[in-house]
Design an enzyme around this catalytic site. Structure first.
Site, PDB file in Angstrom:
ATOM      1  N   SER A   1       0.861  -1.186   0.000  1.00 35.10           N
ATOM      2  CA  SER A   1       0.000   0.000   0.000  1.00 35.10           C
ATOM      3  C   SER A   1       0.895   1.232   0.000  1.00 35.10           C
ATOM      4  O   SER A   1       2.070   1.151   0.365  1.00 35.10           O
ATOM      5  CB  SER A   1      -0.865   0.007   1.264  1.00 35.10           C
ATOM      6  OG  SER A   1      -1.659   1.176   1.323  1.00 35.10           O
TER       7      SER A   1
ATOM      8  N   TYR B   1      -1.823  -0.746  10.670  1.00 35.47           N
ATOM      9  CA  TYR B   1      -1.922  -1.193   9.276  1.00 35.47           C
ATOM     10  C   TYR B   1      -0.713  -0.701   8.466  1.00 35.47           C
ATOM     11  O   TYR B   1      -0.087  -1.476   7.725  1.00 35.47           O
ATOM     12  CB  TYR B   1      -3.224  -0.659   8.677  1.00 35.47           C
ATOM     13  CG  TYR B   1      -3.342  -0.859   7.180  1.00 35.47           C
ATOM     14  CD1 TYR B   1      -3.643  -2.111   6.662  1.00 35.47           C
ATOM     15  CD2 TYR B   1      -3.157   0.212   6.289  1.00 35.47           C
ATOM     16  CE1 TYR B   1      -3.757  -2.297   5.286  1.00 35.47           C
ATOM     17  CE2 TYR B   1      -3.266   0.028   4.935  1.00 35.47           C
ATOM     18  CZ  TYR B   1      -3.574  -1.222   4.428  1.00 35.47           C
ATOM     19  OH  TYR B   1      -3.677  -1.407   3.075  1.00 35.47           O
TER      20      TYR B   1
HETATM   21  P1  NAP Z   1     -11.236  -6.514   0.547  1.00 40.46           P
HETATM   22  O1  NAP Z   1     -12.136  -6.068  -0.542  1.00 40.46           O
HETATM   23  O2  NAP Z   1     -11.690  -6.457   1.953  1.00 40.46           O
HETATM   24  O3  NAP Z   1     -10.728  -8.007   0.216  1.00 40.46           O
HETATM   25  C1  NAP Z   1      -9.831  -8.667   1.077  1.00 40.46           C
HETATM   26  C2  NAP Z   1      -9.633 -10.103   0.606  1.00 40.46           C
HETATM   27  O4  NAP Z   1      -8.727 -10.767   1.499  1.00 40.46           O
HETATM   28  C3  NAP Z   1     -10.920 -10.910   0.608  1.00 40.46           C
HETATM   29  O5  NAP Z   1     -10.896 -11.849  -0.445  1.00 40.46           O
HETATM   30  C4  NAP Z   1     -10.852 -11.620   1.960  1.00 40.46           C
HETATM   31  O6  NAP Z   1     -11.681 -12.781   1.943  1.00 40.46           O
HETATM   32  C5  NAP Z   1      -9.359 -11.936   2.025  1.00 40.46           C
HETATM   33  N1  NAP Z   1      -8.899 -12.200   3.394  1.00 40.46           N
HETATM   34  C6  NAP Z   1      -8.967 -11.350   4.458  1.00 40.46           C
HETATM   35  N2  NAP Z   1      -8.487 -11.957   5.555  1.00 40.46           N
HETATM   36  C7  NAP Z   1      -8.113 -13.208   5.183  1.00 40.46           C
HETATM   37  C8  NAP Z   1      -7.555 -14.321   5.868  1.00 40.46           C
HETATM   38  N3  NAP Z   1      -7.284 -14.288   7.193  1.00 40.46           N
HETATM   39  N4  NAP Z   1      -7.280 -15.450   5.172  1.00 40.46           N
HETATM   40  C9  NAP Z   1      -7.567 -15.518   3.855  1.00 40.46           C
HETATM   41  N5  NAP Z   1      -8.075 -14.504   3.143  1.00 40.46           N
HETATM   42  C10 NAP Z   1      -8.366 -13.365   3.804  1.00 40.46           C
HETATM   43  O7  NAP Z   1      -9.874  -5.670   0.544  1.00 40.46           O
HETATM   44  P2  NAP Z   1      -9.109  -4.924  -0.662  1.00 40.46           P
HETATM   45  O8  NAP Z   1      -9.437  -3.485  -0.570  1.00 40.46           O
HETATM   46  O9  NAP Z   1      -9.320  -5.637  -1.946  1.00 40.46           O
HETATM   47  O10 NAP Z   1      -7.591  -5.113  -0.169  1.00 40.46           O
HETATM   48  C11 NAP Z   1      -6.779  -6.153  -0.701  1.00 40.46           C
HETATM   49  C12 NAP Z   1      -5.324  -5.808  -0.437  1.00 40.46           C
HETATM   50  O11 NAP Z   1      -5.033  -4.539  -1.001  1.00 40.46           O
HETATM   51  C13 NAP Z   1      -4.974  -5.713   1.047  1.00 40.46           C
HETATM   52  O12 NAP Z   1      -3.700  -6.278   1.258  1.00 40.46           O
HETATM   53  C14 NAP Z   1      -4.935  -4.210   1.303  1.00 40.46           C
HETATM   54  O13 NAP Z   1      -4.065  -3.877   2.345  1.00 40.46           O
HETATM   55  C15 NAP Z   1      -4.437  -3.716  -0.027  1.00 40.46           C
HETATM   56  N6  NAP Z   1      -4.756  -2.309  -0.320  1.00 40.46           N
HETATM   57  C16 NAP Z   1      -6.038  -1.907  -0.533  1.00 40.46           C
HETATM   58  C17 NAP Z   1      -6.300  -0.584  -0.863  1.00 40.46           C
HETATM   59  C18 NAP Z   1      -7.672  -0.087  -1.200  1.00 40.46           C
HETATM   60  O14 NAP Z   1      -7.818   1.101  -1.488  1.00 40.46           O
HETATM   61  N7  NAP Z   1      -8.689  -0.914  -1.229  1.00 40.46           N
HETATM   62  C19 NAP Z   1      -5.236   0.342  -0.925  1.00 40.46           C
HETATM   63  C20 NAP Z   1      -3.952  -0.096  -0.678  1.00 40.46           C
HETATM   64  C21 NAP Z   1      -3.714  -1.429  -0.388  1.00 40.46           C
HETATM   65  P3  NAP Z   1     -12.352 -13.408   3.278  1.00 40.46           P
HETATM   66  O15 NAP Z   1     -12.781 -12.252   4.131  1.00 40.46           O
HETATM   67  O16 NAP Z   1     -13.472 -14.271   2.782  1.00 40.46           O
HETATM   68  O17 NAP Z   1     -11.287 -14.214   3.911  1.00 40.46           O
END
Ligand code: NAP
Length: 261
Positions: A143, A157
């Protein structure tokens, strides 16, 4: 966009959000894709959507990446289902909000367990299959928060996302003799289900801070990840790639110009 026909890819957190965007980019490029997460029904829905995108196979694997044992089992299942592995996208992550003054052990342990330990266990488990591939790729989803910027409520985080880059550099050195590259994509604010939960006001405020004038999409991150898996990217390792619409560039709010309609 890219031709990744025949490539075998595992995306943790591939059921939703950025992970789903990454899985979709690989499926569209012709790869076979395994996705992993905890929620079975979200995984099944995602398989339905991904199946329609390309000629490759799509499989789903239930796992909690906070457990080393479960993560190793999940990777073994995915490797068996895809008959090998060329690319691991260690993307699963959580971003719960908690102020530093209110933070208790469960808050810190929870975010470290998924974002740091879960990343490390997934990469560790994939090493034998990525070595056998001969062109193994590890792509982490870090991130801008932590490595480059900060935000009140996300100190724990941010620490995990910076930790992923520390891990990346040493892992890149350890795995280079195996012809495995290790890189990270650093998304800015990407419109996902997880980010939508932050509310309209947060989303509107964030858009105003982005020089390109809008939040990114999961497809924007998918494109960067797919590039890192191409033969053309074979010489890139140990590097962070920021994909943020210029969000980390301005010295002050005045440096963000109005976007032409
Ligand atoms: P999201 O929509 O909440 O999706 C998160 C995914 O991770 C889901 O598939 C969830 O599925 C899975 N997950 C969470 N905990 C888990 C566990 N203990 N074991 C296995 N799977 C798990 O989040 P997102 O926004 O796409 O974020 C994805 C990544 O991008 C993260 O690493 C986040 O830090 C990074 N990121 C996001 C943003 C943003 O703007 N969205 C910005 C920078 C970085 P389940 O809950 O079913 O397990």
């Amino acid at each position: 966009m890219f031709d990744l026909t025949g490539r075998r890819v595992l995306v943790t957190g591939g059921s939703k959000g950025i992970g789903h965007g990454i899985a979709a980019a690989f499926a569209e490029a012709g790869a076979s894709v395994a996705i992993a997460a905890r929620d079975t029904s979200a995984l099944q829905d995602a398989v339905g959507r991904l199946d329609a995108l390309g000629p490759g196979r799509v499989t789903a694997h239930v796992a909690d990446i906070t457990s080393r044992e479960d993560t190793h089992r999940m990777v073994a299942e995915a490797v068996a289902a895809l008959d090998g592995l060329d690319v691991l996208c260690a993307n699963a992550g959580i971003f719960p909000e908690r102020s530093l003054i209110e933070m208790v052990e469960e808050d810190l342990d929870g975010v470290l367990a998924v974002n740091v330990a879960g990343t490390i266990w997934a990469v560790q488990a994939a090493i034998p299959a990525l070595t056998a591939s001969g062109r193994g790729r590890v792509i982490l989803t870090s991130s801008i928060t932590g490595p480059t910027t900060g935000y009140p409520g996300w100190s724990h985080y941010g620490a995990t996302k910076a930790a992923q880059l520390g891990f990346m550099r040493s892992a890149a050195l350890e795995l280079a003799p195996r012809r495995i590259t290790v890189n990270a994509v650093l998304p800015g604010n990407i419109l996902t289900e997880g980010l939508r939960d932050m509310g309209e006001e947060y989303l509107a405020t964030m858009s105003r801070t982005i020089p390109l004038g809008e939040l990114g999409t999961p497809a924007d991150i998918g494109a960067a990840a797919a590039f890192l898996a191409t033969d053309e990217a074979r010489y890139i390792t140990g590097q962070p790639i920021v994909v943020d619409g210029g969000q980390t560039l301005p010295e002050s709010p005045e440096a963000v110009l109005p976007v032409t309609p």
